[in-house]
Design an enzyme around this catalytic site. Structure first.
Site, PDB file in Angstrom:
ATOM      1  CG  ASN A  81      -1.821  -1.147   1.327  1.00 32.96           C
ATOM      2  OD1 ASN A  81      -2.252  -1.690   0.320  1.00 32.96           O
ATOM      3  ND2 ASN A  81      -2.136  -1.570   2.540  1.00 32.96           N
ATOM      4  CG  HIS A  93      10.623   3.188   6.267  1.00 36.92           C
ATOM      5  ND1 HIS A  93      11.719   3.839   6.795  1.00 36.92           N
ATOM      6  CD2 HIS A  93      11.121   2.152   5.541  1.00 36.92           C
ATOM      7  CE1 HIS A  93      12.820   3.222   6.413  1.00 36.92           C
ATOM      8  NE2 HIS A  93      12.481   2.195   5.647  1.00 36.92           N
ATOM      9  CG  HIS A 126       5.892  -0.521   5.040  1.00 34.51           C
ATOM     10  ND1 HIS A 126       5.560   0.816   5.016  1.00 34.51           N
ATOM     11  CD2 HIS A 126       4.813  -1.157   5.577  1.00 34.51           C
ATOM     12  CE1 HIS A 126       4.343   0.983   5.519  1.00 34.51           C
ATOM     13  NE2 HIS A 126       3.877  -0.202   5.866  1.00 34.51           N
TER      14      HIS A 126
END
Length: 353
Positions: A156, A167, A169
């Protein structure tokens, strides 16, 4: 690639994936954490037949922390995070606030880079290839857990999507059931196979799209296209040209080419709405065959499924989002304002220089 598994202070597993074989990972998690307690429960809707994860403990998860308190950045001095080491290439760890846990599956976080201000599109091909190796390794490992039937790797990106940590990820969900979306595809594959005397539906879809006006980009081993009945304003499906059921089935040629093709696709997504626009929010979702039994899908086995990635944005034009309103949310009937052919044309126009 070097893989190093360790444990965080509360007992959760953390795995480093390093490009260099001589990298040493011996940093210790110095946080005074209590063992993780979860309340995950999977309930089945008796009318729709689908499954819903009930996870009340997630209400307390970290929400938009300041940059200097990001839990996905590497540990620096007395600023302690989920990653004990001072730098990393790719890291995977058990989610501290999982939607699925124990007999209800497992949830993991995948940190693509230690650079807080980067995005997946900023990675080098070597870095993106390492992420692919991590996805593949986790798919293999999680598939052997007795409670896991399907492994879902996804990212996402963007606050509009609902991301609470900035961050770069992604996540991996290991479900204890075959997801409704996958079940729909498998039923369509079974029906098509029976109606055509054995033809594979994924192969038929790919053949129809190859060389057509909805192709966005194509390599020797991969092709990306906007599907004929795209649900989202800008939606691209990325397929390996050789059908395989999961990431484990990719051959060396496909693995080598993937970073170049995928990074180009992500960079084009950031150009859709023109210069000066904020980064395009998106969801990138890998679809893999379930690892459980497929008896309910008569005549279909795992090899009939085709691994593919779906990449889409909820932004329909500059400054405007595509909301799932009455028809979409109430009846699951999507209404798309952007013709797929026009979306594909736009994504070809914004090719990298």
């Amino acid at each position: 690639m070097k893989k190093t598994s360790t444990r965080l202070a509360d007992g959760r597993e953390l795995i480093y994936y390093d490009q260099r074989d001589d990298t040493v990972r011996d940093a210790v998690d110095r946080r005074p954490l209590e063992p993780t307690v979860t309340t995950s429960e999977v309930r089945q809707d008796p009318l729709l037949g689908d499954s819903v994860a009930i996870a009340s403990h997630r209400q307390g998860r970290i929400y938009h922390p300041p940059v200097d308190q990001c839990p996905l950045c590497p540990t620096q001095g007395q600023r302690l995070s989920e990653i004990p080491d001072a730098q990393y290439d790719v890291v995977v760890f058990e989610n501290r606030f999982p939607s699925l846990a124990g007999d209800s599956g497992r949830c993991e976080v995948v940190c693509f880079t230690s650079d807080h201000d980067a995005s997946f599109a900023d990675l080098t091909e070597e870095q993106a290839g390492l992420v692919l190796e991590a996805w593949t390794d986790r798919t293999s490992e999680l598939s052997h857990l007795p409670s896991v039937e399907q492994v879902f790797c996804f990212e996402n990106r963007g606050a509009e999507i609902g991301v609470t940590l900035g961050h770069p990820h992604g996540q991996i969900y290991a479900y204890p059931f075959t997801t409704p979306r996958t079940a729909l595809m498998l039923r369509s594959v079974a029906a098509h196979k029976e109606a055509t005397g054995g033809e594979n539906l994924f192969d038929a879809v790919l053949e129809r799209e190859l060389g057509g006006e909805r192709v966005v980009l194509e390599g020797e081993h991969w092709v990306a296209f906007v599907p004929y009945a795209a649900h989202w304003p800008y939606e691209v499906h990325l397929y390996p040209k050789r059908r395989v059921p999961d990431l484990l089935g990719l051959d060396e040629g496909a693995r080598t080419e993937f970073p170049k093709v995928y990074l180009e696709l992500l960079r084009r997504f950031d150009r859709i709405f023109g210069e000066g626009e904020p980064p395009t929010p998106y969801i990138a979702a890998w679809h893999q065959a379930p690892f459980g039994q497929l008896e309910e899908f008569e005549g279909v086995n795992r090899d009939d499924f085709a691994l593919h990635l779906e990449l889409f944005t909820i932004r329909r034009t500059s400054g405007k989002l595509k909301f799932l309103a009455g028809s979409e949310s109430g009846m699951n009937v999507f209404i798309n304002d952007v013709p797929p052919e026009r979306a594909a044309q736009r994504l070809r126009e914004v090719a990298s220089s």
